[in-house]
Design a protein around this motif. Structure first.
Motif, short mmCIF file in Angstrom:
data_model
loop_
_atom_site.label_atom_id
_atom_site.label_comp_id
_atom_site.label_asym_id
_atom_site.label_seq_id
_atom_site.Cartn_x
_atom_site.Cartn_y
_atom_site.Cartn_z
N HIS A 3 -21.00 -14.49 54.77
CA HIS A 3 -21.74 -15.23 55.80
C HIS A 3 -22.61 -16.35 55.21
O HIS A 3 -22.99 -17.27 55.91
CB HIS A 3 -22.53 -14.30 56.73
N TYR A 4 -22.89 -16.29 53.87
CA TYR A 4 -23.64 -17.40 53.28
C TYR A 4 -22.87 -18.71 53.38
O TYR A 4 -23.45 -19.78 53.47
CB TYR A 4 -24.00 -17.09 51.82
N LYS A 55 -23.79 -20.75 56.36
CA LYS A 55 -25.16 -21.27 56.52
C LYS A 55 -25.14 -22.79 56.37
O LYS A 55 -24.49 -23.32 55.48
CB LYS A 55 -26.10 -20.65 55.47
N GLU A 90 -35.76 -11.14 49.48
CA GLU A 90 -35.98 -10.53 50.80
C GLU A 90 -37.26 -9.72 50.76
O GLU A 90 -37.54 -9.07 49.74
CB GLU A 90 -34.83 -9.58 51.14
N ASP A 106 -24.01 -6.04 46.45
CA ASP A 106 -24.40 -6.47 47.80
C ASP A 106 -24.61 -7.98 47.88
O ASP A 106 -24.30 -8.60 48.88
CB ASP A 106 -25.70 -5.73 48.17
N HIS A 112 -22.42 -13.59 47.66
CA HIS A 112 -23.24 -14.75 48.05
C HIS A 112 -23.73 -15.58 46.86
O HIS A 112 -23.67 -16.80 46.87
CB HIS A 112 -24.46 -14.31 48.86
N LYS A 167 -39.22 -13.71 52.27
CA LYS A 167 -37.81 -13.94 52.56
C LYS A 167 -37.54 -15.42 52.31
O LYS A 167 -38.13 -16.28 52.98
CB LYS A 167 -37.55 -13.60 54.04
N GLN A 208 -33.03 -21.17 53.47
CA GLN A 208 -33.74 -20.50 54.54
C GLN A 208 -35.08 -20.01 54.01
O GLN A 208 -35.21 -19.83 52.80
CB GLN A 208 -32.93 -19.31 55.07
O1 LIG Z 1 -24.87 -9.55 53.00
C1 LIG Z 1 -26.05 -9.24 53.00
O2 LIG Z 1 -26.95 -10.20 53.25
C2 LIG Z 1 -28.25 -9.85 53.71
C3 LIG Z 1 -29.09 -11.09 53.52
O3 LIG Z 1 -28.55 -12.08 54.36
P1 LIG Z 1 -29.49 -13.23 54.93
O4 LIG Z 1 -28.56 -14.07 55.73
O5 LIG Z 1 -30.54 -12.54 55.74
O6 LIG Z 1 -30.07 -13.90 53.74
C4 LIG Z 1 -28.82 -8.68 52.96
O7 LIG Z 1 -30.02 -8.27 53.59
C5 LIG Z 1 -27.85 -7.54 52.99
O8 LIG Z 1 -28.35 -6.47 52.20
C6 LIG Z 1 -26.50 -7.95 52.50
O9 LIG Z 1 -25.56 -6.92 52.78
#
Ligand SMILES: O=C1O[C@H](COP(=O)(O)O)[C@@H](O)[C@H](O)[C@H]1O
Ligand SMILES: NC(=O)C1=CN([C@@H]2O[C@H](COP(=O)(O)OP(=O)(O)OC[C@H]3O[C@@H](n4cnc5c(N)ncnc54)[C@H](OP(=O)(O)O)[C@@H]3O)[C@@H](O)[C@H]2O)C=CC1
Length: 494
Positions: free
Chosen positions: A181-182, A185, A219, A238, A243, A348, A381
């Motif tokens: 998903h990164y 962004k 985070e 993770d 990412h 964060k 972010q």
């Molecule tokens: O893929 C993951 O990403 C999140 C952080 O994503 P973000 O878009 O909030 O930066 C992370 O909290 C999670 O542990 C991980 O599985």
């Protein structure tokens, strides 16, 4: 987008009762509809274990949208596109009835036979579901069929290969969309544009002018409700394997000859191939792992990782990783890419700092040995934007300089973890654009890189916890840069 170009599809979400569907997928589909990127020609089949019906799912979708965006009118029209299909992952007959429902909805919503199968469930089922989809003929028909796979894609290189073989036995590589998903962004997508659309940067983007690059994804949240998954995974699997290394490859890649999926991927893959492998006896020299202890975040006391759930009591899992990543190619030889990610850190924030080589001495500062290098900061972010750190004359008499900043803020997007990334990636998938999804070669090379660290760490018990919640990680992470004569630039704007 004219109506003619709007993509149409039946979207089948496996694991529709889960957290990901509720927090990310429903709001994203809603935004796609609201923003006019899709028209009325779509239907969503939610597949899940629970004995729900269409109404239960539609109420659930409605709540998810309202949680994300507040009260909305006319949601009923939107949720009427959602259908529930109860299923048993192993049972062939459920796939046959699913096939019948897909065909009915395809005819009703005129989706031209296009289908997305979105696997939003535990990874141990990915292979079985992909195989059943194929065996039961669900991907056949007139339109296109695409498979979207969530992370984690395997646990190490070996298991990722096995999983890939299973999936590839059912789907072609160009039908598989592995989500990171990164890559959805806005500011991660902007890395390429900032680099390749600005002569100012591209000419300097190499080891002659860049001292180091720092990527931090911190985070403040802890492990939350995901102890079972997370303790089996840790920060390396993770965040780093996917990412962080994706951001490294975007920052380091050569300019693609065309903006096509294949050309961009091929350049990213070359970077991952050039990563200097970390030998077993060099892990500690180049990487630091950590696990959070108790501390406070925003003045509130928070427990240590090992106290978050019973099964974490003696955990050897890292919740923090920092490392020096070296890329052995002509452009980057000798330039460290420092990465850092962790839970329960001060704030964060995801930020990239490109530190340019400083001039030998700066006559305009009282202390002529002070370092004020130019920095390019890409704020991924929460505040999206770009900041350029320069030196300029201090107002008044005398020839003194002071650091200044030129800042651009992208105010279009509001907040952390919005469904933006998923929205874009879903649309890309519907349009058949795989550029911002990870190819198998990228997944394999990233696993190969992190496996070396994991092998060493898993066989050695760490002295955890070793950083306080609310801090920026263990002191060794600071020392990692100090050894090279650098320091981490702050993640917050002063
Ligand atoms: O893929 C993951 O990403 C999140 C952080 O994503 P973000 O878009 O909030 O930066 C992370 O909290 C999670 O542990 C991980 O599985
Ligand atoms: N949540 C997140 O923010 C993120 C999640 N992911 C990934 O997305 C995927 C889904 O995660 P998430 O939604 O959090 O997980 P959840 O545990 O919340 O949901 C899992 C879903 O799978 C279903 N399911 C579980 N076992 C079976 C089975 N035997 N047969 C049929 N259905 C089953 C569940 O149905 P039921 O509820 O009926 O048991 C539920 O719908 C995972 O691969 C995760 O790693 C990736 C990035 C972020």
């Amino acid at each position: 987008m004219s109506n003619k170009q709007k993509p149409k599809a039946v979207i089948v979400i496996f694991g529709v009762t889960g957290d990901l569907a509720k927090r990310k997928l429903f709001p994203s589909i809603y935004r796609l509809r609201q923003n006019g990127n899709i028209g009325e020609e779509f239907a969503v089949i939610g597949v899940g274990r629970r004995p729900w019906d269409n109404d239960t799912l539609r109420d659930h979708v409605e709540k998810s949208i309202e949680n994300s965006f507040g009260m909305r009118e006319n949601l009923k029209n939107f949720t009427s596109h959602f259908y529930y299909h109860p299923f048993d992952v192993q049972e062939a007959s459920t796939y046959q009835t699913l096939g019948t429902l897909i065909n009915e909805l395809d005819a009703e919503y005129q989706t031209d036979g296009n289908k997305i199968f979105y696997l939003a469930m535990a990874p141990e089922y990915f292979g079985t579901v992909a195989n059943q989809i194929k065996e039961n003929g669900l991907k056949e028909g007139t339109g296109w069929s695409r498979l979207v796979i969530e992370k984690p894609f395997g646990h190490d290189l070996e298991s990722a290969k096995k999983l890939n073989n299973k999936i590839r036995a059912a789907f072609e590589e160009n039908q598989i969309y592995r989500i990171d998903h990164y890559l959805g962004k806005e500011m991660v997508q902007n890395i390429e544009v900032i680099r390749f659309a600005n002569g100012l940067f591209e000419h300097l983007w190499n080891n002659r002018f860049i001292e180091n690059i720092q990527i931090t994804s911190s985070e403040s949240l802890g492990v939350e409700e995901r102890a079972r998954y997370y303790d089996h995974s840790g920060a390396t699997r993770d965040m780093v394997q996917n990412h962080m290394l994706q951001m490294v490859s975007l920052l380091a890649m050569e300019p693609p000859i065309k903006l096509t999926t294949e050309e961009i991927r091929s350049e990213k893959i070359k970077v991952l191939r050039a990563l200097r492998p970390v030998e077993k006896d060099q892990v500690d020299e180049n990487f630091v792992r950590g696990q959070y202890g108790e501390g406070s975040i925003l003045d509130e006391k928070v427990p240590a990782y090992q106290h978050e759930a019973e099964e974490l009591a003696a955990s050897n899992t890292e919740t923090f990783v920092a490392g020096r990543v070296m890329i052995d190619n002509y452009r980057w030889a000798g330039v460290p890419f420092y990465i850092r990610t962790g839970k329960r850190m001060t704030d964060k924030s995801t930020k990239i700092v490109v530190e340019f080589k400083d001039i030998p001495m700066n006559l305009y500062y009282e202390n002529k040995t002070d370092k004020h290098p130019n920095l390019l900061v890409i704020n991924i972010q929460p505040d999206e934007g770009v900041t350029l750190h320069l030196n300029a004359k201090r107002g008044g008499t005398g020839a003194f300089a002071e650091p200044i900043k030129l800042a651009y803020k992208n105010t279009g997007i509001d907040g952390v973890n919005t469904p933006e990334a998923y929205e874009k990636l879903l649309l890309d998938c519907m349009l058949g654009d795989g550029t911002n999804f990870t190819h198998w070669d990228e997944v394999a090379l990233s696993w190969q890189y992190v496996d070396a660290l994991l092998d060493v760490w898993e066989n050695k018990t760490a002295h955890f916890p070793n950083y306080e919640s609310g801090s920026m990680g263990p002191k060794e992470a600071e020392e990692l840069l100090e050894k090279d004569g650098f320091h981490w630039w702050p993640i917050l704007d002063e």
